[in-house]
Design an enzyme around this catalytic site. Structure first.
Site, PDB file in Angstrom:
ATOM      1  N   GLY A  20      49.084 -41.829 -27.549  1.00 28.22           N
ATOM      2  CA  GLY A  20      49.616 -42.503 -26.660  1.00 28.22           C
ATOM      3  C   GLY A  20      49.798 -42.162 -25.290  1.00 28.22           C
ATOM      4  CB  ALA A  23      42.232 -44.481 -23.993  1.00 24.39           C
ATOM      5  CB  SER A  49      45.358 -35.454 -20.363  1.00 25.80           C
ATOM      6  OG  SER A  49      44.987 -34.304 -21.370  1.00 25.80           O
ATOM      7  CB  ALA A  51      51.912 -37.748 -17.988  1.00 32.48           C
ATOM      8  CD1 TRP A  52      49.934 -34.208 -18.581  1.00 25.82           C
ATOM      9  CD2 TRP A  52      50.499 -32.115 -17.783  1.00 25.82           C
ATOM     10  NE1 TRP A  52      50.891 -33.407 -19.439  1.00 25.82           N
ATOM     11  CE2 TRP A  52      51.043 -32.191 -18.641  1.00 25.82           C
ATOM     12  CE3 TRP A  52      50.235 -30.816 -16.909  1.00 25.82           C
ATOM     13  CZ2 TRP A  52      51.896 -31.119 -19.162  1.00 25.82           C
ATOM     14  CZ3 TRP A  52      50.836 -29.904 -17.213  1.00 25.82           C
ATOM     15  CH2 TRP A  52      51.895 -29.869 -18.518  1.00 25.82           C
ATOM     16  CD  GLN A  54      48.203 -32.587  -9.458  1.00 18.89           C
ATOM     17  OE1 GLN A  54      47.828 -32.430  -8.435  1.00 18.89           O
ATOM     18  NE2 GLN A  54      49.013 -31.789 -10.275  1.00 18.89           N
ATOM     19  N   GLY A  55      45.024 -37.263  -9.202  1.00 22.81           N
ATOM     20  CA  GLY A  55      44.132 -37.686  -8.098  1.00 22.81           C
ATOM     21  C   GLY A  55      44.285 -39.356  -8.238  1.00 22.81           C
ATOM     22  CD  GLU A 121      40.166 -37.313  -6.517  1.00 25.49           C
ATOM     23  OE1 GLU A 121      39.631 -37.281  -7.353  1.00 25.49           O
ATOM     24  OE2 GLU A 121      41.484 -37.497  -6.583  1.00 25.49           O
ATOM     25  CG  HIS A 240      40.697 -29.045 -11.552  1.00 29.44           C
ATOM     26  ND1 HIS A 240      40.968 -28.253 -10.406  1.00 29.44           N
ATOM     27  CD2 HIS A 240      40.874 -30.204 -11.336  1.00 29.44           C
ATOM     28  CE1 HIS A 240      41.318 -29.293  -9.464  1.00 29.44           C
ATOM     29  NE2 HIS A 240      41.077 -30.600  -9.928  1.00 29.44           N
ATOM     30  NE  ARG A 286      37.487 -32.375 -10.484  1.00 31.62           N
ATOM     31  CZ  ARG A 286      38.334 -33.100 -11.046  1.00 31.62           C
ATOM     32  NH1 ARG A 286      37.961 -33.045 -12.305  1.00 31.62           N
ATOM     33  NH2 ARG A 286      39.175 -33.519 -10.531  1.00 31.62           N
ATOM     34  CG  HIS A 345      40.614 -30.790 -15.099  1.00 31.48           C
ATOM     35  ND1 HIS A 345      41.963 -30.713 -15.431  1.00 31.48           N
ATOM     36  CD2 HIS A 345      40.127 -31.907 -14.542  1.00 31.48           C
ATOM     37  CE1 HIS A 345      42.549 -32.092 -14.566  1.00 31.48           C
ATOM     38  NE2 HIS A 345      41.312 -32.592 -14.172  1.00 31.48           N
ATOM     39  CD  GLU A 369      39.708 -35.087 -21.839  1.00 35.89           C
ATOM     40  OE1 GLU A 369      39.286 -33.637 -21.627  1.00 35.89           O
ATOM     41  OE2 GLU A 369      40.777 -35.178 -21.304  1.00 35.89           O
ATOM     42  NE  ARG A 380      36.636 -35.773 -15.273  1.00 39.74           N
ATOM     43  CZ  ARG A 380      37.621 -35.730 -14.445  1.00 39.74           C
ATOM     44  NH1 ARG A 380      38.014 -36.955 -13.924  1.00 39.74           N
ATOM     45  NH2 ARG A 380      38.243 -34.822 -14.418  1.00 39.74           N
TER      46      ARG A 380
END
Length: 538
Positions: A20, A23, A49, A51-52, A54-55, A121, A240, A286, A345, A369, A380
């Protein structure tokens, strides 16, 4: 069919989406008005993920930028393994997918002239990150999609159930085995379907330190692999560099965008340690930044993200999510450096898919993912993950819409996964610690051998289905990491620190291949033991 199995199949539900997050929901909405069922282990939005994140979403929508430049950055970061056609296709579809999200109500930031505001970024050559209130893109996107999905009559939502097995016969999907979350002894629920879309997210929670929610435990990867699907590039796990170390699991994230706005990485002496490691310093790819942070911590110097000069009093308004995480831990990021460390991450590897999101199993698609499209290679590029999720979700929906899906057949009792056992005490914590120590930021042969053998034993012997699925994904990662005897992108082996040009190719593997590696390593060590007892060198 045994009477301890509850059949929830609805003949109209010919497409079942597991997951949910971005994707899964985007695909369900694009399939409307075709009936679909979305299965989510957690309440929508809570276990994703997305919802988490940020970028934001990478998209070449600003004046002077181009899809070709975006693709070039993606290819450069991917360390020789990016499928260039896939990368360019992804970049070219970005604008259309941003338009779709705007249509669904996502309030992307705009500048004073009403154009989409974009930020920069790490490793991007231009400002092309489309955001919401600085660091709230993921939350805003998933909230908008959940609102639309709940109002869409063609979408049936089943929350609180985990898909613990993918059922397949003769290389084709026949259904799913579900179980109520939190009840290991609950009877399984069988769903017969000839069309499944896996959008279950990544593997971050296999590690002790991660930015991912608990649901990101490699479930989709595992059930697909156990059903016989081909898996690509599982050894490539992105860490990350700047998870906020305030004792929370998962660890809050200090977004890449902070460094894009000028925040620096310092040690306990106030020294910027990335200046000596890469020409782009804090904006290096990264994997390089993560190893720099890891090395500084390992040397006892600590690592901190310092935004005092770059943002100062503007921190709370520009990055409210990070600010709230810090303040909840008694830390004021406007006045104090933020303690950080690398955390699992994002998984570049996953279920192998083609340009339409099709896997090697008939009737199985994968997006987000859990899939491996070839877009990320060995590392990535920041904010490409949400873009990939919406691009491939749209492609999957289009492919399914143009496909003839057979009616679901009755499920064979032989396909049912054996009864579940309890999770052994402390098993999960020990498991996650081993992934972090042996299959983490810096790897070596001895550690990988230990991990492969341990995960191989668990995958083979445990009676707990959840632990077996975790071990399946961990075994795929560890076995491929052991086999790749070089360092490339996010995969770094201290015993093989250089890239090997002969290995500049993607990994394609199966669970059976990983099991054979585990068995071979165990046999090799068993054969060596008697010789060592006798004082003979192996």
């Amino acid at each position: 069919m045994p009477d301890n199995i509850h059949d929830l199949t609805r003949k109209t539900d010919d497409v079942v989406i597991v997951g949910g997050g971005l994707a899964g929901l985007f695909c369900a909405l694009r399939l409307s008005p075709r009936p679909v069922t979305v299965i989510s282990a957690a309440a929508l939005g809570q276990g994703a993920s997305t919802a988490w994140a940020q970028g934001g979403i990478a998209a070449a929508v600003a004046e002077g930028d181009s899809a070709e430049a975006h693709a070039a950055d993606t290819i450069a970061v991917g360390a020789g393994l990016v499928d260039e056609t896939v990368a360019l296709g992804l970049a070219r579809e970005a604008g259309a997918r941003i338009h779709d999200l705007l249509h669904y109500g996502v309030p992307f930031d705009r500048d004073l002239e009403g154009r989409l505001a974009v930020g920069r970024e790490a490793a991007h050559s231009a400002r092309r990150i489309v955001r919401v209130r600085g660091d709230m893109a993921g939350h805003a996107i998933i909230s908008a999609l959940i609102d639309v999905a709940r109002k869409t009559p063609s979408i049936r939502l089943i929350e609180g159930f985990v898909a613990e097995a993918l059922l397949a016969e003769d290389g084709a999907v026949t259904g799913l085995q579900l179980r109520k979350v939190g009840d290991v002894t609950a009877r399984p629920v069988m769903v017969a379907t000839r069309a499944v879309v896996l959008a279950t997210g990544g593997i971050g929670h296999l590690y002790a330190v991660t930015t991912n929610p608990a649901e990101a435990s490699g479930l989709g990867l595992a059930i697909a692999a156990r059903a016989g699907a081909t898996i690509a590039d599982p050894e490539f796990v992105q860490f990350h560099p700047t998870a906020i170390m305030v004792g929370r699991d998962p660890a809050p994230l200090a977004t890449e965008a902070l460094r894009g706005e000028g925040a620096t990485l310092i040690n306990d002496k106030g020294e910027r340690f990335m200046l000596a490691r890469h020409g782009l310093a804090e904006l290096a790819p990264r994997d390089i930044v993560a190893r720099g942070v890891f090395a500084e911590i390992a040397a006892g110097h600590g690592a901190f993200l310092d935004a005092r000069e770059a943002l100062g009093a503007r921190f709370a308004d520009r990055f409210p999510t990070v600010y709230a995480s810090c303040m909840a831990a008694g830390l004021d990021p406007a006045r104090q450096p933020i303690p950080v460390a690398p955390a699992a991450h994002y998984h570049m590897g996953g279920i192998t898919v083609d340009g339409r999101g099709r896997t090697s199993l008939q009737g199985l698609w994968a997006g987000g993912e859990v899939s491996s499209t070839g877009a990320h290679g060995a590392n990535r590029l920041a904010s490409n993950s949400l873009l990939e999720a919406v691009v491939y979700a749209a492609r999957i929906a289009e492919d399914i819409a143009g496909s003839e899906i057979a009616a679901p057949a009755s499920l064979s009792a032989a396909l049912v996964v054996p009864p579940n056992g309890g999770m052994p005490a402390l098993a999960e914590n020990t498991f996650r610690a081993m992934m972090t120590s042996h299959v983490g930021v810096i790897r070596n042969n001895d550690g990988l051998v230990k991990a492969v053998r341990a995960f191989g034993r668990i995958e083979r012997d445990t009676g707990n289905i959840a632990l077996r699925n975790m071990a399946t994904s961990a075994l795929l990662v560890a076995a491929s990491a052991w086999r790749r005897r070089e360092s490339r992108g996010a995969h770094y082996r201290i015993d093989c620190p250089a890239e090997n040009p002969l290995l500049a190719r993607r990994t394609m593997t199966t669970l059976q291949a990983a099991r054979e590696i585990a068995a071979s390593l165990s046999e090799r060590i068993a054969a060596r033991a008697p010789q060592q007892v006798l004082g003979v060198s192996a």
